[in-house]
Design a protein around this motif. Structure first.
Motif, short mmCIF file in Angstrom:
data_model
loop_
_atom_site.label_atom_id
_atom_site.label_comp_id
_atom_site.label_asym_id
_atom_site.label_seq_id
_atom_site.Cartn_x
_atom_site.Cartn_y
_atom_site.Cartn_z
N ASP A 94 0.84 -1.21 0.00
CA ASP A 94 0.00 0.00 0.00
C ASP A 94 0.87 1.25 0.00
O ASP A 94 2.09 1.21 -0.25
CB ASP A 94 -0.96 -0.06 1.20
N ASP A 95 0.25 2.37 0.31
CA ASP A 95 0.87 3.70 0.30
C ASP A 95 2.20 3.70 1.07
O ASP A 95 2.32 3.02 2.10
CB ASP A 95 -0.12 4.65 0.98
N TRP A 147 -0.14 -0.11 -4.57
CA TRP A 147 -1.04 1.04 -4.37
C TRP A 147 -0.56 2.23 -5.19
O TRP A 147 0.64 2.53 -5.21
CB TRP A 147 -1.02 1.39 -2.89
N ARG A 151 -6.07 16.27 3.14
CA ARG A 151 -4.98 15.32 3.37
C ARG A 151 -3.68 15.84 2.74
O ARG A 151 -2.93 15.07 2.15
CB ARG A 151 -5.35 13.95 2.80
N LYS A 211 -4.05 -1.08 -6.66
CA LYS A 211 -5.07 -0.47 -5.81
C LYS A 211 -5.04 1.02 -6.12
O LYS A 211 -4.06 1.69 -5.84
CB LYS A 211 -4.77 -0.73 -4.33
N ASP A 266 -6.23 4.56 -5.63
CA ASP A 266 -6.88 5.35 -4.58
C ASP A 266 -7.22 6.76 -5.09
O ASP A 266 -6.73 7.20 -6.14
CB ASP A 266 -5.91 5.44 -3.39
N CYS A 273 -10.57 2.59 -5.10
CA CYS A 273 -10.65 2.95 -3.69
C CYS A 273 -10.69 4.47 -3.64
O CYS A 273 -10.05 5.13 -4.46
CB CYS A 273 -9.41 2.41 -2.98
N GLY A 321 -11.61 4.58 1.01
CA GLY A 321 -12.68 3.62 1.25
C GLY A 321 -13.63 3.67 0.06
O GLY A 321 -13.21 3.71 -1.09
N ASP A 378 -12.99 2.23 4.54
CA ASP A 378 -11.78 2.08 5.36
C ASP A 378 -12.12 1.49 6.71
O ASP A 378 -11.20 1.16 7.48
CB ASP A 378 -11.12 3.45 5.57
C1 DGJ Z 1 -7.05 5.35 1.83
C2 DGJ Z 1 -7.38 3.92 1.62
O1 DGJ Z 1 -8.75 3.70 1.72
C3 DGJ Z 1 -6.58 3.06 2.58
O2 DGJ Z 1 -6.94 1.72 2.45
C4 DGJ Z 1 -5.13 3.27 2.28
O3 DGJ Z 1 -4.82 2.79 1.01
C5 DGJ Z 1 -4.78 4.74 2.40
N1 DGJ Z 1 -5.65 5.55 1.60
C6 DGJ Z 1 -3.37 4.98 1.98
O4 DGJ Z 1 -3.05 6.29 1.98
#
Ligand code: DGJ
Length: 717
Positions: free
Chosen positions: A345-346, A390, A422, A455, A457, A500, A503, A522
């Motif tokens: 992920d991130d 991600w 953010r 993934k 986002d 995503c 979430g 999330d």
């Molecule tokens: C929001 C996502 O919904 C989380 O699962 C995760 O990937 C974070 N972003 C990462 O910054």
């Protein structure tokens, strides 16, 4: 087949148990020479209807007119217009610089009928507007509509809205739609239809957490199981509008379209704007509506395979603290319990040590990953897992090399940047060079690491989303995102993408035609997740719904849940883990292996069967199941989210089975089973009963403590 609308003014579209009768007969009224398509009937299949019968339906549906009202019958077009006497929300609104063109009158000049799809050519010569309107009944019984407006005049046309509306009977008295916030998406809300308009708008540049998702309007008290209900969904991942309106003239509509920002669509001569698809459903109960959508989703070219790989996402395990030894150990632990896809992920890319910097710089951070991602990816592969990564392509941190090099690529409506969210801003991917930069950067990563899964986002709303000149470009941005996803998938066969948006902020039917997975929320707390999954399932089949087993204490709510509740809840979507498995006990790991085995044994049915949802007893327990397409087997979960004043709680029918077959019903216990289980005799031993008895009479409801799940299997004998 070309139709002359004067010779054949009424068409009857039929498919999948649905009828849609559309009329373009010019009205007798002076106000109604326009003859744009009007829906005479929408609902269950009416059978084969002769030409005289269709004419009689037209006569039967002609409204009475009395003194004190519009002299002639107002007609509700699929694109409602004041020129047809419609005084409610118009479907087409816009104007030219000199103030003309604001009240179009569309005349049907031609139609093309292909099976259960008809395409109308509509024209307003004076206004210089051309509309192509497609109405279609899909083989699954879904109705969909889409309009495309072209400016044929020399002056620009400023379009404010182009939407469609479908008629509802006055027996549809109750509205269901959804509210929500971060970590609590798709919270159902009900209201009563009154004269006026129940309007939901998304101005987030994505459907958003509070997306109405779909709006349903039906007979009072419509439920999963019963009650005629009509639904509408705007299949679009940007801004949107959905409404139910009742007028004092006895009309009722359900409508929707894209929400266009001021000046967003300025059509030059020959330019066109096309609406998203607007989907309509008329079913008995909400379960039928969900099943109808799943059947359609399962025909989509981008639909994922039923063997959804069990995943591990490292976000809640490590957040931004990436280090090779920990992540390698996590991968080894994951593989040991049967995980098939490892998702980083991130936090992996240049400068991304926290959420304040780095977005836009899509190269691996050399400080954290001196050997690139190769050592991790190689180990993941050795362990027999696929590697996923991600990304958040449409976003940019002002603190990034990209922002420093291209400040003009950041969206804004004025000199100042929009409010931060953010610590990030939105990258304007309608700029070809920005789009190409992303395309190349992400493509390189996919190639270098053999990435099978992204993934994708999208962690902020689009606020003041303008281009370099300050013009709103949410519409174009949304289409550019689809193009980017499609291009990457076309160039990298087998690549899967998960949508995503912090979430579940970007889940809609159009997104489902581009991606293979969505992340519903999330919030992985199973208490909340039960509801989020129950309602997200209304539009997305379970194979799309990422569904993770998290740590005992929820990172979102602080609530502590038993493993059996967490796992029993996660089983009903695309199963994964989002937990520091290195902290899990041997006993937990042993149970997780059993849950993974159960999932793998049942996933072909879970992801091809029919959904059934019921409230049990006083609603304190929820039954959720999937019945195999051939009804030879089924799996259910009985979930308790609350305590109840009733104990015991009476009989529980097991719905959805073939009444003419006999089934064996059995409880499945993983580990010690759910806490507080008081199993009636049938649950301990299993029982054989005809489907008719299971469906009508049922079995006595097991008792469970709150926040527990009992899994039941059913197999034809
Ligand atoms: C929001 C996502 O919904 C989380 O699962 C995760 O990937 C974070 N972003 C990462 O910054």
């Amino acid at each position: 087949m070309k139709l002359d609308p004067r010779q054949t003014p009424i068409v009857h579209l039929r498919a999948g148990g649905t009828s849609l009768i559309v009329d373009t007969t010019p009205g007798t009224a002076s106000t109604d020479t326009a003859s744009q398509p009007v829906i005479l009937a929408w609902g269950p299949d009416l059978g084969d209807l002769s030409e005289p019968a269709l004419q009689a339906i037209r006569t039967a549906s002609t409204a009475t007119v009395q003194a004190g009202e519009l002299s002639d019958e107002s007609r509700l077009g699929v694109i409602p217009l004041a020129s047809s006497g419609w005084m409610g929300r118009p479907g087409l609104s816009g104007h030219r610089a000199d103030g003309s063109g604001w009240s179009p009158r569309l005349v049907c000049t031609g139609a093309d009928l292909e099976g259960s799809r008809v395409t109308y050519q509509l024209l307003d010569v004076q206004a210089g507007l051309d509309v192509e309107l497609v109405l279609e009944v899909l083989p699954q019984g879904l109705v969909r509509a889409r309009a495309e407006l072209t400016n044929t005049a020399p002056a620009p046309y400023f379009l404010d809205e182009l939407s469609v509306a479908l008629p509802l009977p006055l027996t549809a008295t109750e509205i269901l739609d959804f509210a929500g916030r971060w970590g609590l998406e798709r919270a159902p809300q009900r209201s009563t239809v009154e004269v006026g308009c129940h309007l939901r708008e998304s101005r987030h540049g994505r459907p958003g957490f509070a997306s109405p998702m779909a709006m349903f309007c039906g007979e009072t008290g419509f439920s999963f199981e019963r009650g005629r209900v009509w639904g509408l969904h705007v299949a679009h991942s940007g801004n949107g509008r959905t409404w139910v309106a009742r007028t004092s003239t006895g009309r009722q509509v359900i409508g929707g379209g894209e929400l266009l920002l001021p000046g967003e669509i300025a059509l030059g001569t020959g330019d066109s704007y096309r609406t998203p698809w607007i989907y309509g459903q008329c079913t008995e109960g909400l379960d039928d509506a969900a099943r109808q959508l799943y059947r359609w989703e399962r025909t989509l070219p981008a639909h994922p395979d039923v063997e959804r790989p069990v995943s591990l996402n490292v976000w809640e395990a490590v957040y931004f603290n990436h280090d090779l030894p920990t992540l390698t150990a996590l991968a080894e632990r994951a593989a040991s319990i049967g995980v098939e896809r490892f998702v980083l992920d991130d936090g992996w890319f240049k400068g991304r040590r926290n959420d304040r910097a780095g977005l836009g710089d899509w190269t691996v951070d050399a400080d954290v990953w001196p050997g690139g991602l190769h050592p991790l990816v190689d180990r993941v592969r050795e362990l027999g897992m696929e590697f996923g990564l991600w990304v958040e392509p449409e976003m940019i941190n002002p603190d990034s090399d990209l922002a420093r090099a291209h400040p003009e690529w950041i969206m804004r409506a004025r000199d100042e940047l929009p409010a931060e969210w953010r610590h990030q801003q939105v990258l304007n991917i309608t700029i070809p060079a920005a789009w190409e930069y992303l395309h190349a950067a992400i493509g390189r990563l996919i190639d270098e690491y053999g990435i099978g899964y992204l993934k994708w986002d999208h962690n902020r709303d689009l606020i003041e989303a303008g281009d370099a000149g300050g013009r709103a470009v949410v519409h174009e941005q949304t289409l550019a995102c689809y193009r980017l996803m499609d291009a990457l998938r076309a160039e990298h066969p087998g690549l899967e993408i998960e949508s995503c948006a912090s979430g579940g902020g970007r889940i809609d039917l159009e997104m489902l035609t581009h991606v293979q997975r969505v992340w519903p929320s999330d919030c992985i707390d199973p208490h909340e997740r039960q509801s989020i999954m129950r309602w997200t399932s209304q539009i997305a089949a379970p194979e799309y719904l990422g569904s993770h087993i998290a740590s005992p204490r929820s990172h979102t709510t602080g609530r502590v849940s038993d493993l059996s509740f967490r796992a029993g809840t996660a089983l009903w979507g695309h199963l994964g883990f989002e937990w520091d498995l290195l902290a899990a006990s041997e006993e937990d790991l042993a149970q997780l292996r059993q849950w993974v085995t159960l999932f793998k044994a049942h996933r072909p049915n879970l992801f091809s069967g029919d959904i059934v949802r019921r409230d049990v007893a006083d609603g304190s327990m929820w039954l959720h199941g999937v019945v195999a397409a051939d009804r030879s087997s089924a799996m259910f979960q009985l979930a308790t989210r609350e305590r109840s004043p009733l104990s015991p709680r009476g009989m529980m029918p097991i719905p959805g089975l073939d009444p003419d077959r006999t089934y064996r019903l059995q409880a499945v216990l993983v580990g010690d089973g759910p806490d507080g289980l008081v199993a009636p005799p049938w649950a301990a031993e299993g029982i054989e009963l005809p489907g008719s008895v299971l469906g009508q009479v049922g079995v006595h409801t097991p008792l469970l403590n709150p926040d527990q799940v009992l899994i039941l299997t059913v197999r034809a004998v």
